[in-house]
Scaffold this active site. Structure first.
Site, mmCIF file in Angstrom:
data_model
loop_
_atom_site.group_PDB
_atom_site.id
_atom_site.type_symbol
_atom_site.label_atom_id
_atom_site.label_comp_id
_atom_site.label_asym_id
_atom_site.label_seq_id
_atom_site.Cartn_x
_atom_site.Cartn_y
_atom_site.Cartn_z
ATOM 1 N N GLU A 1 62.691 47.515 29.026
ATOM 2 C CA GLU A 1 61.770 46.594 29.706
ATOM 3 C C GLU A 1 60.420 47.245 29.951
ATOM 4 O O GLU A 1 59.371 46.618 29.794
ATOM 5 C CB GLU A 1 62.364 46.128 31.040
ATOM 6 C CG GLU A 1 63.517 45.146 30.905
ATOM 7 C CD GLU A 1 64.853 45.819 30.653
ATOM 8 O OE1 GLU A 1 64.908 47.077 30.624
ATOM 9 O OE2 GLU A 1 65.866 45.104 30.470
ATOM 10 N N ASP B 1 66.268 41.028 38.066
ATOM 11 C CA ASP B 1 66.750 42.236 38.737
ATOM 12 C C ASP B 1 66.303 43.514 38.015
ATOM 13 O O ASP B 1 66.282 44.582 38.603
ATOM 14 C CB ASP B 1 68.285 42.195 38.803
ATOM 15 C CG ASP B 1 68.799 40.849 39.277
ATOM 16 O OD1 ASP B 1 69.241 40.750 40.419
ATOM 17 O OD2 ASP B 1 68.722 39.879 38.483
ATOM 18 N N PHE B 2 65.984 43.398 36.717
ATOM 19 C CA PHE B 2 65.608 44.588 35.938
ATOM 20 C C PHE B 2 64.114 44.888 36.028
ATOM 21 O O PHE B 2 63.617 45.812 35.402
ATOM 22 C CB PHE B 2 65.980 44.428 34.459
ATOM 23 C CG PHE B 2 67.422 44.094 34.205
ATOM 24 C CD1 PHE B 2 68.403 44.318 35.178
ATOM 25 C CD2 PHE B 2 67.814 43.564 32.981
ATOM 26 C CE1 PHE B 2 69.725 44.001 34.941
ATOM 27 C CE2 PHE B 2 69.146 43.250 32.744
ATOM 28 C CZ PHE B 2 70.099 43.462 33.711
ATOM 29 N N HIS C 1 72.527 41.301 39.155
ATOM 30 C CA HIS C 1 72.075 40.262 38.211
ATOM 31 C C HIS C 1 71.961 38.908 38.897
ATOM 32 O O HIS C 1 72.121 37.869 38.274
ATOM 33 C CB HIS C 1 73.063 40.096 37.057
ATOM 34 C CG HIS C 1 73.377 41.344 36.318
ATOM 35 N ND1 HIS C 1 74.216 42.303 36.801
ATOM 36 C CD2 HIS C 1 72.934 41.797 35.112
ATOM 37 C CE1 HIS C 1 74.308 43.297 35.931
ATOM 38 N NE2 HIS C 1 73.535 43.021 34.905
#
Lengths: 337, 370
Positions: free
Chosen positions: A70, A95-96, A139
């Site tokens: 990411e 969440d990432f 997540h």
């Protein structure tokens, strides 16, 4: 108008904007493949089938499968936007985002300001949020308050497929970075969606119900619960206004304050954790500007200050649902004076 | 049991899959005549009165005011006094037990089609499949093919009807050229050519009325008759507060008072109608098209109007129907029509006679076609 799912509406907006503007490119993990896909091109069209058909139509130069990094591809999208493309990056779970906060908060959000207005960053980050997917605490979060906090970012949270298509087209045509939130349990929900391209302007709330007793302000998936609660409460003689702000940045303060003043009783529904979320933000806005019109304390219905549990039974309890909204409305009706 | 007659939720237009009973105008036990106004029902456009399809004592109201049920659901039953209460109850129970709620909620029926006419996208709604001369319905400024929800089905009995989306409107191409009436006239002719329609009965509302009149005057060989509903083009005056507000107002709160100018009873405009107009205006190119049409058709805030000799030279049957309380185009404009044109003015009716007085307008059109 034909019925289309949230998934189809997103797909259609991407396709129509890519047809309309050669500068629009999309990138993300597995967007031409898919989780557990057999390996061939466009097998699934992304982990949730949202980008199905785009790679065959537009080719690999405009539909970019990225590695699971990411930090790299969000930085790449910011740079591509600053140098003339209009990238739409799919960051599977919001969440990432933690691994690319610098790219978003310090770079994309600041380019226009730091370069004295001589740079624009027309990038969109599409991302999934929300509980209900049995995907556990890493997540399932609703991190839109975090992005709403940052000047230079715009934040859209569509509440259904019609809203999603128009808000995504607007996001892509916007010259500032937009974080676009898709609730992961809503992809199959269908409503009427026009075939033609259209846009919904940012900062214009949608008043989905008009009533006299209570104003319910809700975000994203919660708008649908608020509508259901309002319809059910109407049967017992409590009439509610429901406001869907559509975007948290910019925020349609005018409609929020006007509808809050009209009824004098406010319930704010936010799936996010209760501290520093949209419910606290909107409550503060109302208290500061129209306290004199309030007939009862503002009631907030949110998720608890706890990670989203993996246990399905506990996760169901975690999500603010229709019964909790109805209870909150009844409670402040009782407190009215 | 055979004397028990059901009253069910009507289907007004394709988009209607459910309806809300706004108000009952008769009470249980009242004697109801066929055709009598018995309730108000909310639809996607305006709240409309529902005329009883049956007669006899109204024995039981099944759906109370304020409730929403699917099309086809039982609203009430009529039955003569000779039928016992228990029989009525049994009938209602039987109906409710056997009604397919899921299928009813699904809708169905014909849907609009989209075709390419001369490289331009054109959407239309075809209903009916009868022989003889077809009917073409032409909407007004800002309207679309779905605006004939109270009319098209009635007209489609035994004949083919086409409701068009004009250029710039509905699901049709948003290119309106210079925004002049001629662009619209040519679009209707191109549609007729494409569908192989040599001649048609035209029904046009407002701007669509001006289009129908232009076709009747300039292309008489293609027109069997023209029914003009509150037509444009017959005088200079037009309510620019409506036209400008329609184009500019983007929020329902601001747009609603503008749309209320369309009808004699402002309370009949439904939220759905306001929402549908807002959704239409969000389509790419829609506001630009409406703006071009405004500037092309009403330069300086006035209509250009048809020359007198064009009206005098009409050779096909033409009738005009106008609401006496029309706030957009005054009914007094009808005075310039030649004597050969039959003019009907409807009391307590605004600019949407085909919605506000659907059954009277339908009857007038059907009589004219016969």
């Amino acid at each position: 108008m034909p019925m289309k799912s949230f998934r189809q509406a997103i797909n259609e907006a991407l396709r129509q904007e890519m047809e309309r503007d050669q500068r629009v490119v999309i990138m993300g993990e597995d967007i031409a493949g898919g989780l557990g896909a057999p390996g061939e091109d466009d097998a699934w069209g992304g982990p949730l089938g949202v980008t199905k058909g785009l790679m065959p139509q537009f080719g690999r130069n405009r539909v970019l499968d990225t590695p699971i990094t990411e930090s790299a591809f969000i930085g790449c999208a910011a740079g591509a936007a600053a140098t003339g493309l209009r990238p739409v990056a799919e960051l599977m779970f919001v969440d990432f985002m933690g691994v690319c906060f610098d790219q978003i908060f310090n770079q994309a959000a600041k380019f226009r300001y730091m370069f004295g207005g001589r740079a624009v960053t027309p990038m969109v980050v599409r991302t999934m949020y929300g509980a209900g997917f049995r995907a556990a605490s890493q997540h399932s979060q609703c991190l839109y308050p975090v992005f709403t906090h940052i000047p230079g970012l715009k934040v859209a949270i569509p509440s259904n497929a019609y809203e999603a298509k128009g808000l995504l087209a607007q996001s892509i045509r916007d010259d500032d970075p937009v974080i676009f939130f898709e609730h992961k349990v809503m992809y199959d929900d269908e409503v009427d969606v026009p075939d033609e391209p259209y846009t919904i302007p940012f900062g214009e709330a949608n008043v989905t119900r008009e009533g006299d007793d209570v104003t319910i302000i809700a975000f994203g998936r919660m708008v649908n619960f608020a509508n259901q609660a309002a319809d059910s409460l109407a049967a017992s003689g409590i009439s509610c206004t429901v406001v869907d702000p559509r975007t948290t940045s910019p925020l349609d303060k005018e409609t929020i304050l006007e509808t809050a003043s009209e009824t004098g009783r406010v319930v704010v529904i936010d799936e996010a954790h209760p501290r520093c979320n949209m419910a606290t933000d909107v409550s503060a806005l109302i208290c500061e500007n129209c306290f004199g019109d309030l007939k009862a304390p503002i009631k907030q219905v949110t998720g608890p200050h706890a990670p989203v549990p993996f246990s399905p039974a506990l996760e169901d309890l975690y999500v603010p649902g229709v019964p909790k909204i109805e209870a909150a409305v009844r409670e402040i009706m009782g407190k009215g004076h | 049991m055979s004397d028990i007659r059901p009253i069910v939720m009507p289907k007004w237009g394709l988009a209607m899959i459910e309806g809300t009973v706004v108000e009952w105008q008769v009470e249980e036990g009242a004697e109801v005549a066929a055709g009598q106004d018995i309730m108000e029902i909310e639809t996607s456009k305006i709240t409309n009165v529902f005329e009883s399809p049956v007669e006899g004592p109204l024995r039981k109201i099944v759906v109370a005011a304020g409730e929403t049920v699917p099309v086809g659901a039982l609203l009430a039953v009529c039955a003569p006094a000779s039928v016992g209460d228990d029989e009525v109850e049994a009938y209602v129970k039987d109906f409710l037990d056997n009604f397919d709620w899921d299928a009813a909620a699904g809708g169905g029926g014909p849907a609009p089609e989209t075709i390419e006419v001369g490289s331009k996208r054109m959407r239309f709604l075809k209903q009916g499949d009868g022989g003889g001369t077809p009917v073409i319905l032409i909407h007004g400024f800002g309207g679309d093919c779905l605006g004939w929800l109270f009319n098209q089905e009635a007209l489609a009995e035994g004949r083919t009807t086409y409701a068009l989306d004009l250029p710039g409107h509905g699901g049709s191409d948003k290119d309106v050229g210079a925004g002049k009436l001629g662009v619209m006239v040519q679009a209707v002719l191109a549609f007729m050519d494409d569908r192989g329609i040599a001649k048609a009965h035209l029904v046009g509302h407002s701007m669509g009325g001006a289009i129908a009149l232009a076709l009747a005057a300039e292309h008489a060989e293609r027109v069997a008759s023209a029914t003009l509903l509150a037509p444009a083009g017959l005088g200079r005056e037009i309510n620019m507060t409506f036209i400008n507000g329609f184009i500019e107002q983007k929020r329902s709160r601001k747009l609603r008072p503008i749309l209320e100018l369309l009808v004699a009873d402002p309370g009949t405009i439904t939220n759905d109608m306001v929402e549908e107009v807002i959704k239409f205006k969000r389509l790419d190119g829609a506001v630009e098209a409406l703006t071009k049409l405004r500037d092309g058709l009403f330069p300086g805030g006035e209509q250009e109007g048809f020359p007198a000799d064009l009206l005098a030279g009409l050779s096909v049957p033409v009738q005009a129907i106008w609401g006496e309380e029309d706030q957009i185009l005054p009914a007094a404009h009808a005075a310039v029509l030649p004597d050969s044109v039959k003019v009907s003015k409807l009391p307590a009716t605004g600019h949407l006679p085909h919605m506000e007085r659907a059954s009277e307008v339908n009857a007038a059109i059907l009589a004219f076609l016969a």
